[in-house]
Design a protein around this motif. Structure first.
Motif, PDB file in Angstrom:
ATOM      1  N   GLU A 190       0.776  -1.090  -0.030  1.00 50.32           N
ATOM      2  CA  GLU A 190       0.057   0.132   0.055  1.00 50.32           C
ATOM      3  C   GLU A 190       0.717   0.927   0.198  1.00 50.32           C
ATOM      4  N   PRO A 191       0.099   2.408  -0.458  1.00 44.36           N
ATOM      5  CA  PRO A 191       1.127   3.642  -0.654  1.00 44.36           C
ATOM      6  C   PRO A 191       1.845   4.083   0.720  1.00 44.36           C
ATOM      7  N   ILE A 194       5.101   1.805   0.428  1.00 45.86           N
ATOM      8  CA  ILE A 194       5.940   2.335  -0.640  1.00 45.86           C
ATOM      9  C   ILE A 194       6.761   3.436  -0.332  1.00 45.86           C
ATOM     10  N   ALA A 195       6.255   4.279   0.469  1.00 44.09           N
ATOM     11  CA  ALA A 195       6.854   5.913   0.952  1.00 44.09           C
ATOM     12  C   ALA A 195       7.760   5.546   2.006  1.00 44.09           C
ATOM     13  N   VAL A 220       3.661  -2.075  -9.458  1.00 44.54           N
ATOM     14  CA  VAL A 220       3.004  -2.207  -8.196  1.00 44.54           C
ATOM     15  C   VAL A 220       1.420  -2.969  -8.821  1.00 44.54           C
ATOM     16  N   THR A 295      -8.186  -0.663  -3.480  1.00 40.81           N
ATOM     17  CA  THR A 295      -8.919   0.626  -3.923  1.00 40.81           C
ATOM     18  C   THR A 295     -10.335   0.404  -4.375  1.00 40.81           C
ATOM     19  N   ARG A 309      -3.422   7.538  -5.638  1.00 37.88           N
ATOM     20  CA  ARG A 309      -3.062   6.664  -4.650  1.00 37.88           C
ATOM     21  C   ARG A 309      -1.317   6.446  -5.324  1.00 37.88           C
ATOM     22  N   TYR A 310      -1.245   6.074  -6.568  1.00 39.59           N
ATOM     23  CA  TYR A 310       0.076   5.695  -6.835  1.00 39.59           C
ATOM     24  C   TYR A 310       0.729   6.489  -8.084  1.00 39.59           C
ATOM     25  N   THR A 313       4.391   7.571  -7.678  1.00 38.69           N
ATOM     26  CA  THR A 313       5.356   6.479  -7.261  1.00 38.69           C
ATOM     27  C   THR A 313       5.585   5.594  -8.347  1.00 38.69           C
TER      28      THR A 313
END
Length: 342
Positions: A190-191, A194-195, A220, A295, A309-310, A313
């Motif tokens: 999930e985001p 990833i961060a 992703v 999502t 959301r993505y 990235t």
């Protein structure tokens, strides 16, 4: 910054007589590509037939199991697929887990992370050898130093295939940044994960090899729950709940749940798994889990929801469950087109 995003459909390899039709339908629906994830069938033959049936479709293995095949064999297959697709093939590799590699494939699994790093370097050395006639790779696990014209695929009129690896923990992500061309994020990525992990670890690995993380693909897979009524979304909601419980049963992934605020999820799932209670496994995935890791949207809103959301990235989004209902496949293709063209 919103990055340009390509959109693929995820599929397990299909019977060879049917993959051509699916590739043509995928292309006609508006997807940029297909991603073949290795299970009981191998992905390379599927990719070859898809390349012939739907020229221009971008194809990748996502992922193929690395260790059962020698680096040279894998490199040769990737090379031929790169030629067949006119440069539209990506080689995605992963370790799988010890039980499968040792007990099903019958090969070694010791130090899988360093072994995969050496494997990627060996594959790339083979690509160089196909162009130059000189093979030279000496690593901790693989040593390759012999090739003749008869046993070389020879040069192709396309760049070397990109090589991506599946990675979850920070060490593997740093390794991907160091030696690979991209990373396959886990379906539970999930985001927030990833961060916290993907972006900084890739950047650290890329810096070690003297390049920018912007050069790396971030692939992703996204689980979606889509429909214009709750009744329409209910079926996909339950499918996603079951998929998440399957992935969430792996101990190495427990930290992803925990850091997202769902401490102990893996332990609860594994307790049900050991009892053979698959419904109970899925029941451990609450609606709050779904909201954080999937999502959910109406059809008209899905492209924007995924981009929000993505979009900052991911370079490629892989629609995980677009093939769960073929009656809705073209609608997913319309979503893919909206994302790619935005």
């Amino acid at each position: 910054m919103v990055r340009a995003v390509r959109v693929d459909v995820m599929t397990t390899p299909q019977p060879l007589q049917s993959i051509g039709d699916l590739a043509q339908r995928t292309q006609a629906a508006g997807f940029d590509g297909m991603l073949f994830t290795e299970t009981g069938r191998t992905p390379y033959l599927n990719a070859a037939l898809a390349a012939q049936a739907a020229p221009g479709l971008e194809l990748s293995t996502g992922v193929a199991v690395a260790f059962p095949r020698s680096p040279f064999v894998t490199a040769a297959m990737a090379w031929e697929l790169q030629e067949a697709t006119g440069g539209n093939f990506r080689l995605g590799l992963g370790t799988q887990v010890r039980t499968h590699v040792v007990r099903r494939y019958g090969v070694e699994f010791e130090r899988p992370g360093p072994r995969l790093r050496d494997y990627v370097r060996a594959v790339k050395a083979c690509f160089t050898a196909f162009r130059t006639g000189t093979l030279e790779h000496r690593g901790d696990f693989y040593s390759l130093d012999f090739i003749t014209p008869q046993w070389s695929a020879g040069p192709i009129d396309a760049p070397d295939p990109k090589v991506d690896v599946a990675a979850v923990n920070p060490w593997m992500l740093r390794m991907a940044g160091e030696v690979a061309d991209g990373v396959h994020v886990h379906p539970l990525g999930e985001p927030g994960y990833i961060a916290r992990h993907v972006l900084p670890s890739l950047a650290e690995g890329a810096a070690k090899s003297g390049r920018s993380a912007d050069e790396l693909a971030i692939i992703v897979p996204v689980m979606t729950i889509v429909g214009d009524t709750d009744e329409e979304r209910h079926r996909e909601r339950e499918l996603v709940r079951a998929s998440m419980s399957f992935y969430g049963s792996t101990p190495n992934y427990a930290f992803i749940w925990d850091e997202a605020g769902f401490e102990g999820t893996t332990a609860r799932i594994r307790e049900k798994q050991k009892a053979g209670d698959f419904a109970g496994m899925a029941a451990q995935i609450s609606d709050e889990h779904l909201a954080a890791f999937a999502t959910e949207s109406t059809w008209d809103g899905l492209a924007d929801a995924l981009t929000e959301r993505y979009g900052g990235t991911a370079t490629r989004l892989v629609l995980y469950n677009a093939l769960s209902d073929m009656d809705r496949f073209e609608r997913y293709g319309e979503v893919a087109q909206r994302i790619s063209n935005s």
